[in-house]
Design an enzyme around this catalytic site. Sequence first.
Site, PDB file in Angstrom:
ATOM      1  N   GLU A 156      43.042  24.819  56.083  1.00 32.47           N
ATOM      2  CA  GLU A 156      41.602  25.088  55.939  1.00 32.47           C
ATOM      3  C   GLU A 156      41.168  25.291  54.492  1.00 32.47           C
ATOM      4  O   GLU A 156      40.038  25.682  54.239  1.00 32.47           O
ATOM      5  CB  GLU A 156      41.222  26.293  56.797  1.00 32.47           C
ATOM      6  CG  GLU A 156      41.420  26.009  58.273  1.00 32.47           C
ATOM      7  CD  GLU A 156      40.959  27.143  59.175  1.00 32.47           C
ATOM      8  OE1 GLU A 156      40.666  28.231  58.665  1.00 32.47           O
ATOM      9  OE2 GLU A 156      40.900  26.913  60.404  1.00 32.47           O
ATOM     10  N   TRP A 165      43.850  25.856  68.449  1.00 35.98           N
ATOM     11  CA  TRP A 165      45.023  24.980  68.555  1.00 35.98           C
ATOM     12  C   TRP A 165      46.313  25.790  68.540  1.00 35.98           C
ATOM     13  O   TRP A 165      47.382  25.284  68.842  1.00 35.98           O
ATOM     14  CB  TRP A 165      45.023  23.969  67.411  1.00 35.98           C
ATOM     15  CG  TRP A 165      45.341  24.565  66.056  1.00 35.98           C
ATOM     16  CD1 TRP A 165      44.742  25.650  65.481  1.00 35.98           C
ATOM     17  CD2 TRP A 165      46.333  24.125  65.123  1.00 35.98           C
ATOM     18  NE1 TRP A 165      45.278  25.903  64.243  1.00 35.98           N
ATOM     19  CE2 TRP A 165      46.265  24.981  63.987  1.00 35.98           C
ATOM     20  CE3 TRP A 165      47.256  23.099  65.104  1.00 35.98           C
ATOM     21  CZ2 TRP A 165      47.094  24.837  62.874  1.00 35.98           C
ATOM     22  CZ3 TRP A 165      48.078  22.956  63.985  1.00 35.98           C
ATOM     23  CH2 TRP A 165      47.996  23.821  62.894  1.00 35.98           C
ATOM     24  N   ASP A 166      46.216  27.058  68.158  1.00 39.33           N
ATOM     25  CA  ASP A 166      47.375  27.954  68.127  1.00 39.33           C
ATOM     26  C   ASP A 166      48.167  27.823  69.432  1.00 39.33           C
ATOM     27  O   ASP A 166      49.388  27.851  69.446  1.00 39.33           O
ATOM     28  CB  ASP A 166      46.925  29.416  67.984  1.00 39.33           C
ATOM     29  CG  ASP A 166      46.023  29.677  66.787  1.00 39.33           C
ATOM     30  OD1 ASP A 166      45.297  28.756  66.390  1.00 39.33           O
ATOM     31  OD2 ASP A 166      46.035  30.807  66.260  1.00 39.33           O
ATOM     32  N   LYS A 172      46.225  26.773  52.439  1.00 36.91           N
ATOM     33  CA  LYS A 172      46.240  28.023  53.188  1.00 36.91           C
ATOM     34  C   LYS A 172      47.475  28.053  54.092  1.00 36.91           C
ATOM     35  O   LYS A 172      48.047  29.092  54.364  1.00 36.91           O
ATOM     36  CB  LYS A 172      44.967  28.076  54.048  1.00 36.91           C
ATOM     37  CG  LYS A 172      44.779  29.328  54.855  1.00 36.91           C
ATOM     38  CD  LYS A 172      43.489  29.223  55.683  1.00 36.91           C
ATOM     39  CE  LYS A 172      43.212  30.489  56.457  1.00 36.91           C
ATOM     40  NZ  LYS A 172      42.105  30.318  57.407  1.00 36.91           N
ATOM     41  N   GLN A 173      47.852  26.859  54.583  1.00 36.89           N
ATOM     42  CA  GLN A 173      48.902  26.797  55.605  1.00 36.89           C
ATOM     43  C   GLN A 173      49.516  25.401  55.660  1.00 36.89           C
ATOM     44  O   GLN A 173      48.948  24.449  55.127  1.00 36.89           O
ATOM     45  CB  GLN A 173      48.292  27.132  56.959  1.00 36.89           C
ATOM     46  CG  GLN A 173      47.232  26.145  57.411  1.00 36.89           C
ATOM     47  CD  GLN A 173      46.251  26.770  58.395  1.00 36.89           C
ATOM     48  OE1 GLN A 173      45.159  27.152  57.995  1.00 36.89           O
ATOM     49  NE2 GLN A 173      46.638  26.855  59.640  1.00 36.89           N
TER      50      GLN A 173
HETATM   51  C1  BGC Z   1      43.929  29.437  60.671  1.00 42.14           C
HETATM   52  C2  BGC Z   1      43.772  28.499  61.853  1.00 42.14           C
HETATM   53  C3  BGC Z   1      43.992  29.274  63.121  1.00 42.14           C
HETATM   54  C4  BGC Z   1      43.069  30.479  63.196  1.00 42.14           C
HETATM   55  C5  BGC Z   1      43.326  31.350  64.405  1.00 42.14           C
HETATM   56  C6  BGC Z   1      42.990  30.606  60.833  1.00 42.14           C
HETATM   57  O1  BGC Z   1      43.194  31.501  59.799  1.00 42.14           O
HETATM   58  O2  BGC Z   1      43.647  28.772  59.465  1.00 42.14           O
HETATM   59  O3  BGC Z   1      44.701  27.451  61.749  1.00 42.14           O
HETATM   60  O4  BGC Z   1      43.781  28.459  64.216  1.00 42.14           O
HETATM   61  O5  BGC Z   1      43.289  31.261  62.055  1.00 42.14           O
HETATM   62  O6  BGC Z   1      44.608  31.845  64.407  1.00 42.14           O
END
Ligand code: BGC
Length: 740
Positions: free
Chosen positions: A460, A333-334, A572-573
């Site tokens: 996550e 999704w980035d 985490k984010q």
């Molecule tokens: C993040 C995801 C991301 C992926 C790739 C993961 O660490 O939690 O949101 O899509 O990295 O960048």
Amino acid sequence: MWTLNKTSYKEQDILVNESLFTLGNGYLGVRGCFEEQSLPSIRGTYINGFYDTTPLSYSEKLYGFPDDSERQVNVIEAQTVEIYLDGEKVSLTKDKVLDFEQTLDMKQGISIRKYTYLTAHQKKAILCFKRLVSFKFEYLFLMDVDIEYDGFIEMKSFLEGDLYTYADETDPRVGSHKEQVLNIEDIGFDKSHQWIKAKTLKSDLTIKTVSTYETAVPVISRIENSSVVSMMSGTNKLQMTKYTAYLSSLKEYSDSDIKVVEVYSFEEHMSFQKSYLDLFWEASDIEILGDKELQRGIRFNLFQLLQSVGKDGKTNIGAKGLTGEGYEGHTFWDTEIYILPCLLMSQPELSKKLLMYRYDQLEEGRERARVLGHKRGSKFPWRTITGKECSSYFPAGTAQYHINGDVSYSIIQYYLMTDDLEFMITYGFEVLIETSLLWLELGHFYNGSFRIDAVTGPDEYSCVVNNNYYTNLIAKYNMHWTYMMKDLLEVHNPEAFNQLMEKLEVTEVDFNNFRKADEQMYLPYDETLNINLQDDHFLEKKLWDFENTPKEKYPLLLHFHPLTIYRHQVLKQADTVLAHLLLEEYTEESVRRDSFHYYEKLTTHDSSLSSCIYGMMASKLGEHKHAEEYFNETIFLDLKNTHKNTKDGLHMANLGGSILAILKGFAGFRITKEGIRLSPWIPDKWESVKFKIRIKSSWIEVRIAKDIQMTLIQGDSVSVTIYNDSYELEDSLRIRRQYD
Ligand code: BGC
């Protein structure tokens, strides 16, 4: 501030610098390794979309787990040379290298490395290496080596076919098995060319790599194991240009493509490169006056995105682009939430190409949706190269259904910026319908509200939850636009509209259901804290003990079992904060502010996708100091290797996030169906920032200094709201900046 420079190298920085000095063009990427190869190195050359499949192994494989994963392949290596000065092999040990200089030139699209070498007999040689990965001839990698030495110089240049993928068993963010990925089918040379033709082990893709040299001296080639070695020598000076063509079966290349290699000199290729980049910078540069390092940083980030992003409508951009093997080359999704929105500001055609990539994967997504138990709709893969779901850990993978909403969100943003109804009727609308059908399948009506259970939101560190606010909100927006688009397209092109309805077997009933689910979507909210809840039970969980978590235990994912993490309030984010940022019209400012403060103290930013979002929200809330701190973190994340894994490739989403931090954070740019809006401020130290926006058929230049100046440089007048006042931009306008 158009260059990245290093005047020394430490052994521990080499792998990071290899990522930073990568050259690429969206098809081909070559890590910036030292040609002499005498120090640690992750030698990588990648072709966008060129992959092999590897079986996923589970000891307890449940229904619907993917059997195989896809993996970006490290293709034939053409960057290695060995150099001998009067028989002494040049080796990059410290005491022998003087006046070292390495430059990545972002205006010219080349890299240059120079140094003086001191031999065991204290004789000096001057070595210069130049490289270019052509934007004009995407399959072409050029390398020029020039050596001056008062003595005998010999050079061995390699085309190497014995290659492995990079692996690190201790880090789930890189592949865990070192694997040989190519079978050599043909290796050889003739008077003027050297070649290796190889095939992937399982995916049946082929790559023919052909080199040729331009040099004043004879070139003698021979085959050594799995490489073609070409030798040349001279006295006092030895110069050669090596042209290497990477002709993969992903494209229809012919022999005449190889001929191109011989037609133009290095200098001519340099001028093609410059012309291409002049156009790019003309449209996309962000000019910052008042802080040179930030200026360099933002250009580096823009340049690296350009170098990695697929431009053919068939390929996309992996989490690490073409700069390394982290996340195995997968697209996430980035793209839609971090990268595409910044390309969309000035390169809408390129954004469209990325959306086409998703469109092409709808069918695969339909099949996947059936496996997941959904009778209708399509489910985009969480991570993929060609459209197959490649995530083996479903709680932080397949369960992230929000990817369907993310793709739809960016289609809507694309439409709002371009008015491209043709794209919508031919491609975009189909995606909106298929994703909306999936939301209906996934969620259910309960006590008068539409709810979505057992999904994972962007964060996550909380997996498989009920009613993740981000997911529910983006699903609502997705379905809202689907029925809105219906009204528009039905009138715009009734024939195409009806054909699509027939093809997808959708009826008025479906659109009514989209409307109902939109209107009744449940968005969790806690009255006491005045925040949106990340999910139904988030607040009931134990708080993470940050005080007793030492620095070396971050990122948490490398030090704690997932269940430990999932049982706590820890992020985490950005999750709810991201939803508020993308779709602010659905909340009161006070809820956004209180949510920001609540979640901020629980967020580790262990993901590189996080700081930029918090920074943008701080901008929006007027917390400018705070926003600046986040911005400084974001912009230098790779340049300073702050996440300590830049060696595995650059963090593409964060590169995009740093650009968005200026455009959407500081400038406060937003587009909705009501038009565009800005609410600019800039950090004290900055004199000004200037950039362009492409909106529909018009180009606008925006300069934010003490005043805000907007100039229509091309196209029809544009309605714009700055702070709370609306203007019709017909020529230029200047208004006072509100925030200091
Ligand atoms: C993040 C995801 C991301 C992926 C790739 C993961 O660490 O939690 O949101 O899509 O990295 O960048």
